[in-house]
Design an enzyme around this catalytic site. Structure first.
Site, PDB file in Angstrom:
ATOM      1  N   LYS A  77       2.065  14.917   0.190  1.00 10.22           N
ATOM      2  CA  LYS A  77       1.882  14.373   1.542  1.00 10.22           C
ATOM      3  C   LYS A  77       2.085  15.505   2.544  1.00 10.22           C
ATOM      4  CE  LYS A  77       3.845  10.499   4.264  1.00 10.22           C
ATOM      5  NZ  LYS A  77       4.789   9.348   4.183  1.00 10.22           N
ATOM      6  N   SER A 152       3.012   4.766   5.133  1.00 10.32           N
ATOM      7  CA  SER A 152       2.335   5.903   5.708  1.00 10.32           C
ATOM      8  C   SER A 152       1.775   6.896   4.699  1.00 10.32           C
ATOM      9  CB  SER A 152       3.291   6.627   6.644  1.00 10.32           C
ATOM     10  OG  SER A 152       4.366   7.184   5.913  1.00 10.32           O
ATOM     11  N   SER A 176       6.964   3.403   2.816  1.00  3.13           N
ATOM     12  CA  SER A 176       5.758   4.225   2.836  1.00  3.13           C
ATOM     13  C   SER A 176       5.272   4.782   1.508  1.00  3.13           C
ATOM     14  CB  SER A 176       5.942   5.383   3.810  1.00  3.13           C
ATOM     15  OG  SER A 176       5.700   4.934   5.102  1.00  3.13           O
TER      16      SER A 176
HETATM   17  N1  GLN Z   1       5.993   1.321   8.234  1.00  5.26           N
HETATM   18  C1  GLN Z   1       7.325   1.808   8.430  1.00  5.26           C
HETATM   19  C2  GLN Z   1       7.432   2.536   9.737  1.00  5.26           C
HETATM   20  O1  GLN Z   1       6.455   2.635  10.381  1.00  5.26           O
HETATM   21  C3  GLN Z   1       7.737   2.678   7.292  1.00  5.26           C
HETATM   22  C4  GLN Z   1       7.152   4.020   7.336  1.00  5.26           C
HETATM   23  C5  GLN Z   1       7.705   4.922   6.296  1.00  5.26           C
HETATM   24  O2  GLN Z   1       8.276   4.478   5.307  1.00  5.26           O
HETATM   25  N2  GLN Z   1       7.573   6.200   6.553  1.00  5.26           N
HETATM   26  O3  GLN Z   1       8.439   2.993  10.127  1.00  5.26           O
END
Ligand code: GLN
Length: 487
Positions: A77, A152, A176
């Site tokens: 990532k 994400s 994510s």
């Molecule tokens: N969807 C969650 C957020 O927007 C988790 C994102 C993540 O785990 N990086 O914070």
């Protein structure tokens, strides 16, 4: 070759039956063909990857010892610092940022002789659940290109599902890794907080962030954990191995867990779509047939998890993102008239809408007069949620629940409605608040042939058991072998 798991590929390369150059070349062939549609990568490194593959092949031919991922094409990532390419976090503010050092996980992948093919797309600074908040690119779901891959770590999940790499790393602050794995029909593991070094992971919510693998199979997740887990003196929150030893996650993976007690939380599950509930129940039946006992457990504070998470995560983000100001790091505006404007204009120009929203929310929650009412209260809720899990795990070995209330939604469906988007994390964030490990494995399909994930949560540092429990299900089904339409 496309059918092979990372572990199978590694074995064939080591045995000289396939070369890493062939495998890597084939991956780039698929990238040429499918990436224009999927959009999983922010950058790829064809020449360096092929050169590295050739070097691994040469060492194998010379009879040298090679690492656990020797010659296997993998992706990371784009929030993990690497000395090759840029590290953008899918943000325009870091579009031209080149890290002077490698994240510990990157070092570990390289030390294991993996071939890094590219860095994957994500929601900007990992804030989001669909990868639509990327400031640089759109990624689609390989099962249905009109839908999101989740987020994400959507680029990593789409790359693994689209067979554009054999395994990938993601990061999980509130779901994510698990949610995009679920949406893309692959395996995603969020390890215990402190199990994998965060050194070189660009921080979003430092007390919640954790790096983990996204793979085609549970076995590959175990293999990746063997490479990345462990204490790192460069990350003070990584856990001492004398306190929590790292084990060989592959060694006993195929042994089923005896006398398995599975916890379920009925009142939570009823919030998910019917198809998701059906797949969950069918998966639990598979475990029952294998002799597992089902116990109902209570999570009395789960209603407050989303609220607490979006205060803690944004508070930490507002502090972590202060360094991107055009002076210390990042894009610098050329329209500034004075030095205050250097800060304000640089940030205004290059941060996306969602990132700005989070910085404002977090700054507000930490501000004088509101700190006690919001931030401190959220920390108290976090403690109660942690306690809920401790009490639940006295009665069971793991807890099973959905990963997300829905399957992959349509592109554009939720972008203008941040609250609804936040609600897609309802099942995943509690594990981050409590710091415990969780995995998503494919457990079925909905009426549109979209993958559904099963989430399994376990006590801190029980990754070995968690992986064995996940493997029990995988051994009973062929869901992980089903391929998306684009493949
Ligand atoms: N969807 C969650 C957020 O927007 C988790 C994102 C993540 O785990 N990086 O914070």
């Amino acid at each position: 070759m496309e059918e092979l798991s990372a572990k199978d590929l590694r074995e064939r390369i080591a045995a000289g039956r396939i070369t890493s150059v062939e495998a890597t070349g084939a991956v780039f062939g698929r990238i040429d063909e499918r990436e224009p549609v999927i959009g999983a990568y922010l950058s790829t490194y064809r020449e360096t990857a092929l050169a590295r593959a050739a070097e691994v092949d040469r060492r194998i031919a010379a009879g040298e010892q090679v690492g656990q991922l020797a010659g296997v094409p993998v992706a990371i990532k784009d929030n993990m610092c690497s000395m090759f390419g840029a590290t953008t976090c899918a943000s325009r503010i870091l579009e031209n940022f080149h890290s002077p050092y490698n994240a510990t996980v990157v070092k570990k992948l390289l030390a294991a002789d993996a071939v890094i093919v590219g860095k994957t797309n994500m929601d900007e600074f990992a804030m989001g659940s669909s990868t639509e908040n990327s400031g640089l690119k759109q990624t689609v779901n390989p099962w249905d290109t009109s839908r999101v891959p989740g987020g994400s770590s959507g680029g990593s999940a789409a790359a693994v599902a689209g067979r554009l790499c054999y395994a990938a790393l993601g990061s999980d602050t509130g779901g994510s890794i698990r949610q995009p794995a679920s949406f893309c029909g692959v395996v995603g593991l969020k390890p215990t907080y402190g199990r994998v070094s965060r050194y070189g992971l660009v921080a979003y919510g430092s007390s919640l962030d954790q790096i983990g693998p996204i793979t085609q199979t549970v076995t590959d997740a175990a293999l990746m954990m063997n490479v990345i887990a462990g204490h790192d003196p460069a990350d003070s929150t990584s856990v001492d191995e004398a306190v929590a030893p790292v084990c060989d996650y592959l060694a006993r993976l195929d042994e089923p867990v005896e006398n398995l007690r599975i916890g379920i939380v009925p009142q939570l599950n009823s919030g998910a779509d019917e198809s998701v509930q059906r797949a969950l129940n069918a998966a639990i039946d598979v475990y029952k047939a294998a002799g597992a006992d089902i116990v109902e457990v209570d999570m009395p504070h789960s209603d407050y998890a989303i609220g607490a998470y979006y205060i803690i995560a944004t508070a930490e983000a507002s502090s972590n993102l202060a360094r991107y100001d055009g002076v210390h790091y990042g894009h610098r505006s050329d329209k500034a008239e004075d030095y205050v404007e250097v800060y304000s204009k640089s940030r205004a120009e290059a941060f996306g809408k969602e990132v700005k929203r989070r910085i404002m929310l977090g700054t507000y929650a930490l501000s004088s007069g509101y700190y006690d009412a919001y931030y401190l209260k959220a920390l108290k809720v976090r403690n109660l949620i942690r306690r809920d899990f401790t009490e639940a795990f006295e009665k069971c070995d793991c807890i099973m629940m959905p990963v997300a209330p829905t399957t992959a939604f349509k592109l554009g469906e939720k972008v203008d409605d941040p609250l609804t988007m936040y609600l897609s994390d309802v099942y995943t964030i509690a594990a981050n608040l409590a710091g415990i490990p969780g995995i998503s494995i494919p457990c079925g399909f909905d009426e549109n042939n979209l993958p559904i994930g099963l989430q399994i949560l376990a006590p801190a540092f029980a990754e070995d058991k968690l992986l064995r429990i996940a493997k029990m299900f995988e051994a009973e089904t062929d869901l992980h072998r089903k391929k998306p339409t684009i493949v």
